[in-house]
Write an enzyme that holds these catalytic residues in place. Structure first.
Site, PDB file in Angstrom:
ATOM      1  N   ALA A  36       0.870  -1.188   0.000  1.00 45.66           N
ATOM      2  CA  ALA A  36       0.000   0.000   0.000  1.00 45.66           C
ATOM      3  C   ALA A  36       0.906   1.237   0.000  1.00 45.66           C
ATOM      4  CB  ALA A  36      -0.964   0.004   1.181  1.00 45.66           C
ATOM      5  N   HIS A  38       3.023   4.561  -0.407  1.00 43.32           N
ATOM      6  CA  HIS A  38       2.756   5.992  -0.554  1.00 43.32           C
ATOM      7  C   HIS A  38       4.101   6.698  -0.694  1.00 43.32           C
ATOM      8  CE1 HIS A  38       3.933   6.068   3.631  1.00 43.32           C
ATOM      9  NE2 HIS A  38       2.933   5.260   3.961  1.00 43.32           N
ATOM     10  N   HIS A  41       7.050   5.693   1.638  1.00 44.58           N
ATOM     11  CA  HIS A  41       7.796   4.490   1.235  1.00 44.58           C
ATOM     12  C   HIS A  41       8.743   4.818   0.069  1.00 44.58           C
ATOM     13  CE1 HIS A  41       3.969   2.444   2.754  1.00 44.58           C
ATOM     14  NE2 HIS A  41       4.910   1.871   3.486  1.00 44.58           N
ATOM     15  N   GLU A 152      11.795   7.138   9.823  1.00 47.52           N
ATOM     16  CA  GLU A 152      11.717   7.720  11.176  1.00 47.52           C
ATOM     17  C   GLU A 152      10.271   7.826  11.631  1.00 47.52           C
ATOM     18  OE1 GLU A 152      13.717  11.466  11.233  1.00 47.52           O
ATOM     19  OE2 GLU A 152      15.707  10.549  11.208  1.00 47.52           O
ATOM     20  N   SER A 189       0.670   7.461   5.897  1.00 52.67           N
ATOM     21  CA  SER A 189       0.602   6.110   6.431  1.00 52.67           C
ATOM     22  C   SER A 189      -0.419   5.323   5.616  1.00 52.67           C
ATOM     23  CB  SER A 189       0.152   6.143   7.901  1.00 52.67           C
ATOM     24  OG  SER A 189      -0.268   4.859   8.309  1.00 52.67           O
ATOM     25  N   ARG A 191      -2.400   3.329   6.740  1.00 53.86           N
ATOM     26  CA  ARG A 191      -3.643   3.271   7.530  1.00 53.86           C
ATOM     27  C   ARG A 191      -4.449   4.568   7.462  1.00 53.86           C
ATOM     28  NH1 ARG A 191      -0.433  -0.256  11.231  1.00 53.86           N
ATOM     29  NH2 ARG A 191      -1.495  -2.284  11.255  1.00 53.86           N
TER      30      ARG A 191
HETATM   31  P1  AMP Z   1       5.126  -0.179   6.501  1.00 55.59           P
HETATM   32  O1  AMP Z   1       4.770  -0.559   5.109  1.00 55.59           O
HETATM   33  O2  AMP Z   1       4.095   0.656   7.166  1.00 55.59           O
HETATM   34  O3  AMP Z   1       5.601  -1.347   7.323  1.00 55.59           O
HETATM   35  O4  AMP Z   1       6.382   0.778   6.384  1.00 55.59           O
HETATM   36  C1  AMP Z   1       7.525   0.410   5.662  1.00 55.59           C
HETATM   37  C2  AMP Z   1       8.595   1.441   5.900  1.00 55.59           C
HETATM   38  O5  AMP Z   1       8.132   2.720   5.459  1.00 55.59           O
HETATM   39  C3  AMP Z   1       8.961   1.591   7.378  1.00 55.59           C
HETATM   40  O6  AMP Z   1      10.369   1.731   7.485  1.00 55.59           O
HETATM   41  C4  AMP Z   1       8.232   2.849   7.765  1.00 55.59           C
HETATM   42  O7  AMP Z   1       8.843   3.531   8.848  1.00 55.59           O
HETATM   43  C5  AMP Z   1       8.345   3.665   6.490  1.00 55.59           C
HETATM   44  N1  AMP Z   1       7.340   4.722   6.431  1.00 55.59           N
HETATM   45  C6  AMP Z   1       6.012   4.610   6.651  1.00 55.59           C
HETATM   46  N2  AMP Z   1       5.412   5.807   6.562  1.00 55.59           N
HETATM   47  C7  AMP Z   1       6.393   6.713   6.278  1.00 55.59           C
HETATM   48  C8  AMP Z   1       6.416   8.131   6.069  1.00 55.59           C
HETATM   49  N3  AMP Z   1       5.304   8.867   6.104  1.00 55.59           N
HETATM   50  N4  AMP Z   1       7.596   8.713   5.794  1.00 55.59           N
HETATM   51  C9  AMP Z   1       8.745   7.981   5.737  1.00 55.59           C
HETATM   52  N5  AMP Z   1       8.793   6.643   5.929  1.00 55.59           N
HETATM   53  C10 AMP Z   1       7.628   6.022   6.190  1.00 55.59           C
END
Ligand code: AMP
Length: 289
Positions: A36, A38, A41, A152, A189, A191
């Protein structure tokens, strides 16, 4: 730049693709995700590309970091769109492991980073960081990157991964990527898709309250007072409940005991708050001037 990434849909396929690059002596960068995708990522992918010759992005919705009753089933899955976005960036390899690659039948080996995993988010989601550390350790072993980039945005997770890498002796540089935000300040995010229009409008109060708290503490404000004020602001802005809002030492994530920051001292403010049925987290750096 590659026209489209190589897709590895199993560990065997990943190893075959990576062997060619490793034999050529290329430096491998890695960004683990749950999909998902954005702009947050994608910023990490660009960071990995800048630090390596070959970039691997994994997409795996990791069941061990969800507790029963959490959103494992409803977590957004947008694989075709994710692959298209990664292709547009020139990502080299997308790893889409099957559950049996990550957790072979009867799997019994887990990674627990003690203490740090039981604070902050760990109080409210006790399973969470054990699931994260376990899957990230397994992904590191699968990909064997030279560099890995984490956001972060999930600061506690970033620090736990750094500790795990140090403790287990992984030869991987861990890079923290800055949080990417929407124009009103809300951290991006996957979510956020759960928020209704009205909830989305109110959610910008989270980053605004943290930003104001950072400013006041950096200007010498009393930590407890500033924290209490941020809590009141968030509840007034429409957050039903706060799981925590804490000002901690950025390494060990322990709540600061001092009244104010000492000159040169660094800290981090982190919060988790419920907007409707959606749990939002955010954090910011604090540095005494
Ligand atoms: P996730 O898919 O939510 O597990 O996130 C994958 C990676 O993307 C993790 O290292 C998160 O910390 C990073 N991440 C998620 N949201 C953001 C954001 N808004 N800005 C920068 N990195 C993000």
């Amino acid at each position: 730049m590659k026209a489209s990434p190589d897709l590895a849909r199993s560990l065997t396929e990943l190893r075959a693709i990576l062997k060619l690059h490793r034999d050529a002596g290329l430096k491998i960068g890695f960004v683990p995700t749950m999909g998902a995708l954005h702009d947050g990522h994608l910023s990490l992918v660009e960071r990995a590309q800048a630090q390596s010759d070959v970039t691997v992005v994994s997409i795996f919705v990791n069941p061990t970091q969800f507790a029963p009753g959490e959103d494992l089933e409803s977590y957004p899955r947008t694989e075709a769109q994710d692959i298209a976005r990664l292709a547009a960036l020139g990502t080299d390899i997308v790893y889409l492991p099957r559950a049996e690659d990550m957790y072979p039948d009867g799997s019994k080996t887990n990674v627990r980073v003690e203490e740090m995993s039981d604070l902050l988010d760990g109080v409210h989601r006790p399973h969470f960081f054990y699931g994260v550390a376990t899957v990230v350790a397994r992904l590191f072993i699968h990909v064997q990157p030279d560099v890995a980039v984490f956001g972060e945005k999930d600061f506690q997770q970033l620090q736990i991964i750094r500790r795990m890498v140090r403790d287990l002796g992984f030869a991987i540089d861990i890079i923290g990527g800055a949080t990417i935000r929407d124009c009103d300040g809300l951290a991006q995010s996957s979510r956020n898709a759960y928020l209704s229009g009205e909830e989305r409008r109110r959610s910008n109060a989270l980053s605004a309250a943290l930003h104001r708290a950072v400013c006041r503490i950096e200007a010498g404000g009393a930590i407890d007072l500033v924290r209490a004020e941020a809590e009141t602001t968030l509840l007034a802005a429409g957050f039903e409940r706060l799981d925590y809002i804490s000002i901690v030492d950025p390494e060990r994530l322990q709540t600061l005991s001092a009244d104010r920051l000492a000159p040169g001292q660094e800290a981090r403010i982190l919060a988790a708050a419920w907007m409707g049925g959606t749990r939002l987290i955010d954090n910011m750096a604090i540095a005494q001037r």
